[in-house]
Write an enzyme that holds these catalytic residues in place. Structure first.
Site, mmCIF file in Angstrom:
data_model
loop_
_atom_site.group_PDB
_atom_site.id
_atom_site.type_symbol
_atom_site.label_atom_id
_atom_site.label_comp_id
_atom_site.label_asym_id
_atom_site.label_seq_id
_atom_site.Cartn_x
_atom_site.Cartn_y
_atom_site.Cartn_z
ATOM 1 N N THR A 189 39.111 50.401 -34.294
ATOM 2 C CA THR A 189 39.857 50.054 -33.073
ATOM 3 C C THR A 189 40.473 51.280 -32.398
ATOM 4 O OG1 THR A 189 41.932 49.707 -34.235
ATOM 5 C CG2 THR A 189 40.473 47.791 -34.047
ATOM 6 N N CYS A 379 6.759 46.261 -0.856
ATOM 7 C CA CYS A 379 7.020 47.448 -0.035
ATOM 8 C C CYS A 379 5.963 48.524 -0.281
ATOM 9 C CB CYS A 379 8.443 47.924 -0.266
ATOM 10 S SG CYS A 379 9.104 48.772 1.164
ATOM 11 N N GLU A 402 2.862 58.738 4.970
ATOM 12 C CA GLU A 402 3.899 59.221 4.044
ATOM 13 C C GLU A 402 3.271 60.230 3.067
ATOM 14 O OE1 GLU A 402 5.817 56.162 1.632
ATOM 15 O OE2 GLU A 402 7.215 57.600 0.755
ATOM 16 N N HIS A 504 11.949 43.362 0.232
ATOM 17 C CA HIS A 504 12.253 43.389 -1.210
ATOM 18 C C HIS A 504 12.830 42.042 -1.628
ATOM 19 C CE1 HIS A 504 11.718 47.693 -2.111
ATOM 20 N NE2 HIS A 504 11.991 47.843 -0.836
ATOM 21 N N GLU A 506 13.141 40.765 -4.399
ATOM 22 C CA GLU A 506 13.899 40.800 -5.658
ATOM 23 C C GLU A 506 15.410 40.816 -5.428
ATOM 24 O OE1 GLU A 506 12.115 43.274 -4.432
ATOM 25 O OE2 GLU A 506 12.869 45.262 -4.957
#
Ligand code: GLN
Length: 537
Positions: A189, A379, A402, A504, A506
């Site tokens: 502790t 994406c 990109e 997205h 999610e």
């Protein structure tokens, strides 16, 4: 007027302060209270947008387009609310605001200091959230551990807040770790005692101590902590490692955390807590058969935290389909080989930035097309799908600008509108955007409605110059922006489940409300698994 619960941490980092705050919030919500949450990140970055996922885990995007700490994802999932980006307070935001005010002359010539100007700004940011949300309770989690130099102004501001708001309106919960020393055969502790002492040195006596541990703590250990740390024995709460994070609210509830807080903060409640719905989720998450293997082909696969919302959304969809989800984290690097996909019942290509790993993702798309394995592109995953489809159908040099600005067939490109935004400073399409779903598609079947709002975080889009060509390749444009200018979702004909979305999903999945696309994906993977079993037999 809102009541405040401040959550601090001690001993070590990564002990689950976010889950503890979210769990307390969930318990209070089960009493019918309106709860919101704030995450304080004492780093100097203005937001999480520029942080490397390897260092800091996923960047969570809010409905209003803020790039925030992943703990906001836990809060949204546990509290079932949409938070504003303002709920993530960073040192960067606090200092920027104070310096801006100083430049404007708002401080009327006074010397600008950490106390009172920085601490006042912190309190103002918290008060703004109180005003916006009118929540009954605001959970405030302070990132890092007590004693860190950078968190001191925040701890001081919160100490002042308790003073101005009144003891009965503000309480402190300190989360610590109680290690088990195998050699000595006992729990220790002392680290908890020390970190509580450190907190008291900053003027704060915690009202509750939440002790994280590997195994359950016996009553004498909890009593010892209560005694040495000067808290009531019933306010020492033990949360040993759980089977799933969603069990934590139930563990804390069984230790009467809700009643303690309601009494301590004089909260006005007249309903009994109802966690029945939540316990059903926990039961569904324990299902262990059938086991569905989902291969996530990404770049940051060593650190699961980098894809935390993906992982949780898959779990939610597994619970909804009554299957166990086993995730294979597959690194899309030079060593990637499609052999590793053979055991998968479904493939998911998550979002990401930069060219590294893209070749593996393209190969995974090709594998899914050839083997008719369900595949979900999110994406950057959608970009990989479009590039590979074009390459397989007569556009050998197809790419995203990109990765290759001068490629012959820029099937993924930055839209003119986006280039204009770039010149104004902010470069990404961020936050919630409406999408129109086309009827008679997998997406329509999943959403069961035409108008949806989904969260974005990207610069590049499907190039409209190739829209017709893609349709000739068998692509269905299943979702578009309301003005039909942007392609938001694609599907592929003659494939059991091939869905790529620019958003997205999610970020919007909740344990009791799996995101429709994730639920539909897992349903297809379950079907694929069943068919494979039949074939093998
Ligand atoms: N890198 C891509 C873009 O900026 C995809 C981003 C993402 O997957 N979130 O558009």
């Amino acid at each position: 007027m809102s009541k405040y619960i401040v959550v601090t941490g001690g001993v070590v980092s990564s002990i689950g302060k976010g889950i503890t705050s979210a769990s307390i919030g969930r318990i209070l919500r089960s009493y019918g209270l309106n709860v919101t949450a704030i995450k304080i990140d004492p780093y100097l970055n203005w937001d999480s947008g520029t942080l490397n996922p390897y260092q800091h885990g996923e960047v969570f995007v809010t409905e209003d387009g803020m790039e925030t700490d992943l703990d906001l994802g836990h809060y949204e999932r546990f509290l079932d609310v949409n938070l504003s980006g303002k709920a993530n307070i960073t040192t960067g935001k606090v200092y920027s605001s104070v310096i801006e005010k100083e430049r404007r002359g708002d401080y009327l010539g006074s010397c600008v200091q950490i106390i009172p100007h920085i601490t006042d700004e912190i309190k103002l940011m918290i008060k703004n959230i109180e005003e916006d949300t009118k929540a009954d309770v605001i959970m405030i989690e302070v990132g890092g551990t007590v004693g860190d130099i950078e968190s001191q102004p925040f701890i001081e501001a919160l100490r002042q807040l308790r003073n101005t708001e009144g003891q009965e309106n503000c309480m402190f919960v300190h989360v610590t770790y109680v290690p088990y020393l195998r050699a000595a055969g006992e729990f220790k502790t002392k680290p908890t005692q020390h970190s509580t002492k450190e907190l008291r040195g900053l003027g704060i006596n915690p009202d509750m101590i939440v002790c994280r541990s590997e195994l359950p703590l016996a009553a004498d250990i909890k009593n010892k902590i209560a005694h040495f740390c000067d808290v009531q024995p019933k306010a020492v709460i033990n949360t040993p490692d759980a089977h799933s994070i969603y069990e934590v609210p139930l563990i804390m509830h069984s230790a009467n955390v809700g009643d303690f807080i309601i009494n301590r903060l004089h909260l006005d409640v007249d309903t009994k807590p109802d966690l029945y719905g939540w316990s059903t989720i926990v039961e569904d998450l324990k299902i262990d058969k059938p086991e569905i293997n989902i291969g996530v082909i990404g770049k940051y696969t060593e650190l699961e935290d980098a894809y935390i919302s993906i992982r949780e959304a898959l779990k939610h969809a597994g619970a909804e389909n009554k299957v166990k989800i086993e995730i294979d984290w597959i690194k899309a690097d030079d060593e990637f080989n499609t052999d590793v996909l053979k055991e998968c019942d479904g493939l998911l290509i998550p979002g990401g930035f930069g060219e590294r790993g893209i070749q593996g993702k393209l190969e995974a798309v090709k594998y899914a097309i050839e083997n008719k394995v369900p595949i979900f592109g999110i994406c950057l995953g959608l970009h990989a799908m479009v590039i590979e489809l074009a390459r397989l159908n007569g556009y050998p040099d197809a790419n995203s600008t990109e990765f290759d600005e001068n490629c012959k067939y820029p099937v993924i490109d930055m839209m003119e509108k986006q280039k204009e935004i770039k010149n104004m400073g902010g470069t990404m399409r961020l936050g919630a955007y409406p999408c129109l779903i086309k009827e008679k598609t997998i997406s329509y079947e999943a959403f069961a409605k035409k108008h949806v709002l989904e969260r974005h975080r990207h610069r590049y889009e499907i190039n409209n110059d190739y829209r017709d060509a893609l349709e000739k390749m068998g692509v269905t444009i299943a979702g578009v922006s309301p003005d039909d200018f942007l392609v938001e979702i694609i599907e592929l004909e003659d494939h059991p489940w091939f869905v790529g979305c620019q958003s997205h999903p999610e970020f919007k999945s909740k344990p009791n409300k799996a995101h429709p696309l994730f639920a539909s994906f897992i349903k297809a993977a379950k079907e694929y698994n069943k068919n494979m079993d039949v074939k093998k037999a």
